[in-house]
Design an enzyme around this catalytic site. Sequence first.
Site, PDB file in Angstrom:
ATOM      1  N   GLN A  95       0.198   7.449   4.790  1.00  0.00           N
ATOM      2  CA  GLN A  95       0.356   7.199   3.351  1.00  0.00           C
ATOM      3  C   GLN A  95      -0.351   8.283   2.545  1.00  0.00           C
ATOM      4  O   GLN A  95       0.186   8.797   1.562  1.00  0.00           O
ATOM      5  CB  GLN A  95      -0.210   5.828   2.984  1.00  0.00           C
ATOM      6  CG  GLN A  95       0.618   4.689   3.571  1.00  0.00           C
ATOM      7  CD  GLN A  95       0.052   3.322   3.262  1.00  0.00           C
ATOM      8  OE1 GLN A  95      -1.035   3.202   2.688  1.00  0.00           O
ATOM      9  NE2 GLN A  95       0.772   2.292   3.658  1.00  0.00           N
TER      10      GLN A  95
ATOM     11  N   ARG B 296      -7.481  -7.161   9.904  1.00  0.00           N
ATOM     12  CA  ARG B 296      -6.700  -7.716  11.016  1.00  0.00           C
ATOM     13  C   ARG B 296      -7.508  -7.865  12.304  1.00  0.00           C
ATOM     14  O   ARG B 296      -7.106  -8.619  13.199  1.00  0.00           O
ATOM     15  CB  ARG B 296      -5.452  -6.846  11.260  1.00  0.00           C
ATOM     16  CG  ARG B 296      -4.433  -6.988  10.140  1.00  0.00           C
ATOM     17  CD  ARG B 296      -3.228  -6.108  10.320  1.00  0.00           C
ATOM     18  NE  ARG B 296      -2.257  -6.352   9.252  1.00  0.00           N
ATOM     19  CZ  ARG B 296      -1.278  -5.524   8.932  1.00  0.00           C
ATOM     20  NH1 ARG B 296      -1.132  -4.374   9.582  1.00  0.00           N
ATOM     21  NH2 ARG B 296      -0.441  -5.819   7.952  1.00  0.00           N
TER      22      ARG B 296
ATOM     23  N   GLY C 289       0.827  -1.213   0.000  1.00  0.00           N
ATOM     24  CA  GLY C 289       0.000   0.000   0.000  1.00  0.00           C
ATOM     25  C   GLY C 289       0.853   1.251   0.000  1.00  0.00           C
ATOM     26  O   GLY C 289       0.515   2.254  -0.651  1.00  0.00           O
TER      27      GLY C 289
ATOM     28  N   ASP D  88       0.210  -0.697  13.300  1.00  0.00           N
ATOM     29  CA  ASP D  88       0.777  -1.944  12.760  1.00  0.00           C
ATOM     30  C   ASP D  88       1.137  -2.936  13.871  1.00  0.00           C
ATOM     31  O   ASP D  88       1.397  -4.104  13.592  1.00  0.00           O
ATOM     32  CB  ASP D  88       2.017  -1.645  11.915  1.00  0.00           C
ATOM     33  CG  ASP D  88       1.662  -0.902  10.631  1.00  0.00           C
ATOM     34  OD1 ASP D  88       0.486  -0.932  10.215  1.00  0.00           O
ATOM     35  OD2 ASP D  88       2.567  -0.284  10.038  1.00  0.00           O
TER      36      ASP D  88
ATOM     37  N   LYS E 204      -6.291  -2.933   6.250  1.00  0.00           N
ATOM     38  CA  LYS E 204      -4.859  -3.183   6.042  1.00  0.00           C
ATOM     39  C   LYS E 204      -4.711  -4.314   5.009  1.00  0.00           C
ATOM     40  O   LYS E 204      -5.659  -4.620   4.312  1.00  0.00           O
ATOM     41  CB  LYS E 204      -4.184  -3.531   7.373  1.00  0.00           C
ATOM     42  CG  LYS E 204      -4.165  -2.371   8.359  1.00  0.00           C
ATOM     43  CD  LYS E 204      -3.289  -1.244   7.852  1.00  0.00           C
ATOM     44  CE  LYS E 204      -3.414  -0.008   8.699  1.00  0.00           C
ATOM     45  NZ  LYS E 204      -2.839   1.172   8.079  1.00  0.00           N
TER      46      LYS E 204
HETATM   47  C1  S3P Z   1       2.594   3.507   6.474  1.00  0.00           C
HETATM   48  C2  S3P Z   1       1.459   4.037   7.029  1.00  0.00           C
HETATM   49  C3  S3P Z   1       0.412   3.230   7.683  1.00  0.00           C
HETATM   50  C4  S3P Z   1       0.941   1.860   8.068  1.00  0.00           C
HETATM   51  C5  S3P Z   1       1.694   1.203   6.949  1.00  0.00           C
HETATM   52  C6  S3P Z   1       2.883   2.054   6.531  1.00  0.00           C
HETATM   53  C7  S3P Z   1       3.559   4.401   5.826  1.00  0.00           C
HETATM   54  O1  S3P Z   1      -0.671   3.052   6.792  1.00  0.00           O
HETATM   55  O2  S3P Z   1      -0.116   1.024   8.492  1.00  0.00           O
HETATM   56  O3  S3P Z   1       2.159  -0.079   7.328  1.00  0.00           O
HETATM   57  O4  S3P Z   1       4.689   3.954   5.534  1.00  0.00           O
HETATM   58  O5  S3P Z   1       3.232   5.570   5.606  1.00  0.00           O
HETATM   59  P1  S3P Z   1      -1.877   4.133   6.663  1.00  0.00           P
HETATM   60  O6  S3P Z   1      -1.330   5.380   6.101  1.00  0.00           O
HETATM   61  O7  S3P Z   1      -2.874   3.467   5.761  1.00  0.00           O
HETATM   62  O8  S3P Z   1      -2.387   4.312   8.066  1.00  0.00           O
END
Ligand code: S3P
Length: 426
Positions: free
Chosen positions: A166, A343, A92, A312, A339
Amino acid sequence: MLVMNKVKKLKGVVTVPGDKSISHRAIMFTALSEGRSTILNFLESEDCLNTKKAFLQMGIKFTSRGKALIVYGKGLHGLKASVKPIDCGNSGTTMRLISGILAGQEFTSILTGDKYLRRRPMKRVITPLRSMGAKIEAVHDELAPLKIYGGYLQGIEYTLPVASAQVKSCILLAGLYADGKTSVIEPVSTRDHTEKMLAYLGANIKKQGRKATVQGNIGLQGKKIIVPGDISSAAFLLVAASIIPGSRILIRKVGINPTRNGIITILQKMGARIKVKNKRNFGAEPVADLEVRYAALRGITVTGKIIPNIIDEIPVLAVAAALARGKTVIRGAKELRVKETDRIKSMASQLKKMGAKIEERKDGLAIYGSAILQGAIVDSFGDHRTAMSLAIAAMTAEGQTVIKDTACINTSFPGFEKLLRKISAW
Ligand code: S3P
């Protein structure tokens, strides 16, 4: 599949692989920088290698020197169109962050991923990018594959409807290409590796509370980046040593960025004996050595602002809670349902098979502790964090546990099983 047996205790001095979030960003941001960068302790996991491959496809050259990865950055406007669609695999972070970069290019790109990623919500990046002027096509207007027609972008001020690093990062990266300033306001603070690393590489980026603002069209300069050990990977060991009597381990060089270190605070509140030693900085990121010993844990309520910080780590926290004395309630964590897999559902159903008293809630879990876990046949459903959390539970269970579908562990923690065996005594 992984076959696990009860462990007597854990002992040793270890390091965990490089931070996944920081490794992704290191590749992306150095590729967009002028000149050469060196990345040390880059996480060679499937997710991060997908990010590297994406930039290889867009004309970025990589070499290695000893353990260092060298990136030959081409500046903000040096990427070229990939001939083939970019496959983000299970990641993601790759898809959402690269979307922001691609929206500012002078070419069209297609981003796709595996069956899990193609089910995950992308509207959250499509909406703000469109309001900056991007043209994006998606399946049912919300799922990957995404077709991104790069072009002119204008700066925006955007309030995130969900706390997501993200999405924040995606918008800030598009902001590097936009006219004027781009601001993102988050409802609750999320990991700030993007802001820290962009500032370190020379971007004009400012933070005022929960608002981050970047000035468009200011170039980045290549530098040396040392990736700290991943606290999300260390979390499995912190929990394991806390719940297995007689254990004592030292995990060296772990990232302790305040937007990521909530798992230490939460476990300490549960009674864990974790010492944060030898604090120092790797570039823009704080690191430390974490010493953890067995302790009798107690249940607590976990909710509010801490949730994005530990999002996480909640699957493995559920394992700690199952063995703690008393009840643990985790609320306000419905993001766990979108996720790599749901989960909440998978941790509740699989820990139940092992004898835990755990209830699924709409936005979290209720766990009635003091469980004596039993070995069982359980399933990760292809999710790396579920697989590793169940492996930690299995180390305290009577009899043998078989965890199905564990190849996914390589998406974030190559060498997980080997490391556990190295520090285990039976
Ligand atoms: C991440 C942000 C989180 C996290 C993912 C990594 C990142 O996701 O759960 O494992 O590297 O910016 P979300 O932005 O969907 O919360």
